[in-house]
Design an enzyme around this catalytic site. Structure first.
Site, short mmCIF file in Angstrom:
data_model
loop_
_atom_site.label_atom_id
_atom_site.label_comp_id
_atom_site.label_asym_id
_atom_site.label_seq_id
_atom_site.Cartn_x
_atom_site.Cartn_y
_atom_site.Cartn_z
N GLY A 1 4.01 -15.41 -1.76
CA GLY A 1 2.62 -15.01 -2.03
C GLY A 1 1.89 -16.24 -2.54
N HIS B 1 5.28 -1.35 -17.24
CA HIS B 1 4.05 -2.14 -17.17
C HIS B 1 2.91 -1.21 -16.74
CE1 HIS B 1 1.66 -5.68 -16.94
NE2 HIS B 1 1.62 -5.77 -15.63
N1 APR Z 1 5.07 -11.87 2.40
C1 APR Z 1 4.49 -12.88 1.70
N2 APR Z 1 3.25 -12.83 1.18
C2 APR Z 1 2.55 -11.70 1.38
C3 APR Z 1 3.09 -10.60 2.09
C4 APR Z 1 4.41 -10.72 2.62
N3 APR Z 1 4.99 -9.73 3.30
N4 APR Z 1 2.15 -9.63 2.11
C5 APR Z 1 1.08 -10.10 1.42
N5 APR Z 1 1.30 -11.35 0.99
C6 APR Z 1 0.42 -12.27 0.27
C7 APR Z 1 -1.06 -12.12 0.64
O1 APR Z 1 -1.34 -12.66 1.93
C8 APR Z 1 -1.75 -12.85 -0.50
O2 APR Z 1 -1.98 -14.22 -0.19
O3 APR Z 1 0.41 -12.04 -1.13
C9 APR Z 1 -0.72 -12.75 -1.64
C10 APR Z 1 -1.25 -12.02 -2.86
O4 APR Z 1 -2.26 -12.79 -3.41
P1 APR Z 1 -3.58 -12.17 -4.06
O5 APR Z 1 -4.18 -11.19 -3.11
O6 APR Z 1 -4.44 -13.31 -4.53
O7 APR Z 1 -3.01 -11.34 -5.31
P2 APR Z 1 -2.57 -11.87 -6.75
O8 APR Z 1 -3.72 -11.79 -7.69
O9 APR Z 1 -1.85 -13.16 -6.62
O10 APR Z 1 -1.58 -10.66 -7.19
C11 APR Z 1 -0.40 -10.38 -6.47
O11 APR Z 1 0.72 -9.52 -8.42
O12 APR Z 1 -0.05 -8.88 -10.53
C12 APR Z 1 0.31 -8.46 -9.26
O13 APR Z 1 -1.03 -6.50 -8.98
C13 APR Z 1 -0.83 -7.82 -8.54
O14 APR Z 1 0.55 -6.85 -6.84
C14 APR Z 1 -0.37 -7.90 -7.12
C15 APR Z 1 0.37 -9.23 -7.08
#
Ligand code: APR
Length: 314
Positions: free
Chosen positions: A11, A179
């Site tokens: 991510g 959480h």
């Molecule tokens: N594999 C890898 N990355 C993925 C996948 C996957 N299968 N599906 C989604 N992603 C990526 C998205 O493309 C995105 O870039 O995960 C990333 C999440 O980033 P953000 O949308 O900026 O979210 P963020 O604020 O980083 O939070 C992520 O953490 O605290 C928790 O609730 C929050 O579940 C959320 C997670």
């Protein structure tokens, strides 16, 4: 030849980017910023920006953006933020339908490419996502933890420091349980450098602080329209550092409970020693009856989301 540790961030969004910056800047290891193919260029751009930053700040870590699991191979630490963050009005549990297939996809790939990594899950709903990751991969309970307690405790400590008008450095507090809005701030363990915090803070103010801590994530979601990322990233890096540097820190982390605190087959925030072997030992605190009651309520909330996960076909 000694090699730098490899830290894979699954991510490359808001938390992923901040994690990469912290890992590089503290020289914790080389960083792989992984995201889905549609976001690969974005991950590569972030990685390049951070590598250029090394020239100004003077770190040697390499940062690479990718969407290929082969590049994650052999990672020492895996920090998972893959998924969708909350929007205003949503609870963490509302994310389960969206984030469950994502954690399953990540777990299946991680099992193949980096089965020995120490895994830190951040994706929400946290306690259910970390449970599912362990179920899919069958990894050892020592090699997996969810990041929530360090963050929730940080929020609690900040509000306590501001109310008591003391340095944040002297505040010690711990938040246990799931959480979610039923998390358990442990008042009996809450001190200003060893002095009970209740000596500094009146009962009604303490109740307000506890309420604000429980809703601490939501307060930020309402302000920003998305979830927090600076403090969540620092909290996960503290856990990664404890593992990579064998610090044996006592941190509140979402750990697999196998009878501890009276719960079985459930992940929930409890104090644990985190060191070179991962979650080395869960520490059982002498909780008051009121705290035990709050923990039971929190465990029931976590269990209800885990039950949804268990009923959802892979
Ligand atoms: N594999 C890898 N990355 C993925 C996948 C996957 N299968 N599906 C989604 N992603 C990526 C998205 O493309 C995105 O870039 O995960 C990333 C999440 O980033 P953000 O949308 O900026 O979210 P963020 O604020 O980083 O939070 C992520 O953490 O605290 C928790 O609730 C929050 O579940 C959320 C997670």
């Amino acid at each position: 030849m000694a090699k730098r540790k490899k830290i894979a961030l699954i991510g490359a969004g808001n938390i992923g980017g901040e994690l990469a910056r912290l890992c590089a800047n503290t020289q914790l290891g080389d960083v792989i910023l992984f995201d889905i193919p549609a976001k690969e260029k974005f991950a590569q751009g972030k990685a390049l920006d951070l590598e250029q930053n090394s020239s100004v700040l003077g770190y040697d870590a390499r940062i690479t953006g990718t969407s290929k699991w082969e590049d994650v191979s052999g990672a020492d630490v895996l920090i998972i933020t893959a998924g969708i963050p909350r929007k205003p009005g949503q609870s963490r549990d509302d994310l389960v339908a969206t984030n469950l297939p994502i954690i399953r996809d990540v777990a299946n790939n991680a099992k193949k490419h980096c089965p020995d990594a120490f895994v830190i899950v951040i994706s929400n709903p946290l306690d259910a996502m970390v449970y599912e990751y362990m179920r899919v991969t069958g990894c050892s309970k020592k090699k997996i933890a969810g990041m929530a307690g360090v963050l929730d405790s940080a929020r609690f400590q900040l509000f306590l420091a501001r109310e008591a008008n003391v340095s944040i450095k002297d505040v010690r507090a711990m938040v246990l349980g799931g959480h979610g809005d039923d998390m358990v701030p442990v008042l009996s363990m809450c001190t200003i450098n060893g002095v009970p915090a209740t000596q500094f803070i009146a009962k009604d103010k303490m109740a307000q602080i506890i309420e604000r801590t429980r809703k601490g994530g939501g307060e930020i979601v309402n302000l920003m329209g998305t979830s927090a990322y600076y403090a969540p990233a620092s909290s996960a890096v503290a856990m990664a550092e404890a593992y990579l540097l064998d610090q044996k820190r006592l941190l509140p982390v979402a750990s697999y409970l196998d009878g501890e605190y009276g719960y079985k087959d459930l992940f929930m925030g409890v104090p644990a020693i985190v060191g070179g072997e991962g979650v080395e030992k869960i520490v059982e605190l002498p909780l008051t009856d009121e705290e035990k009651g709050m923990l039971a309520k929190s465990a029931a909330s976590v269990q209800s989301v885990v039950d949804v996960v268990k009923k959802t076909p892979a």
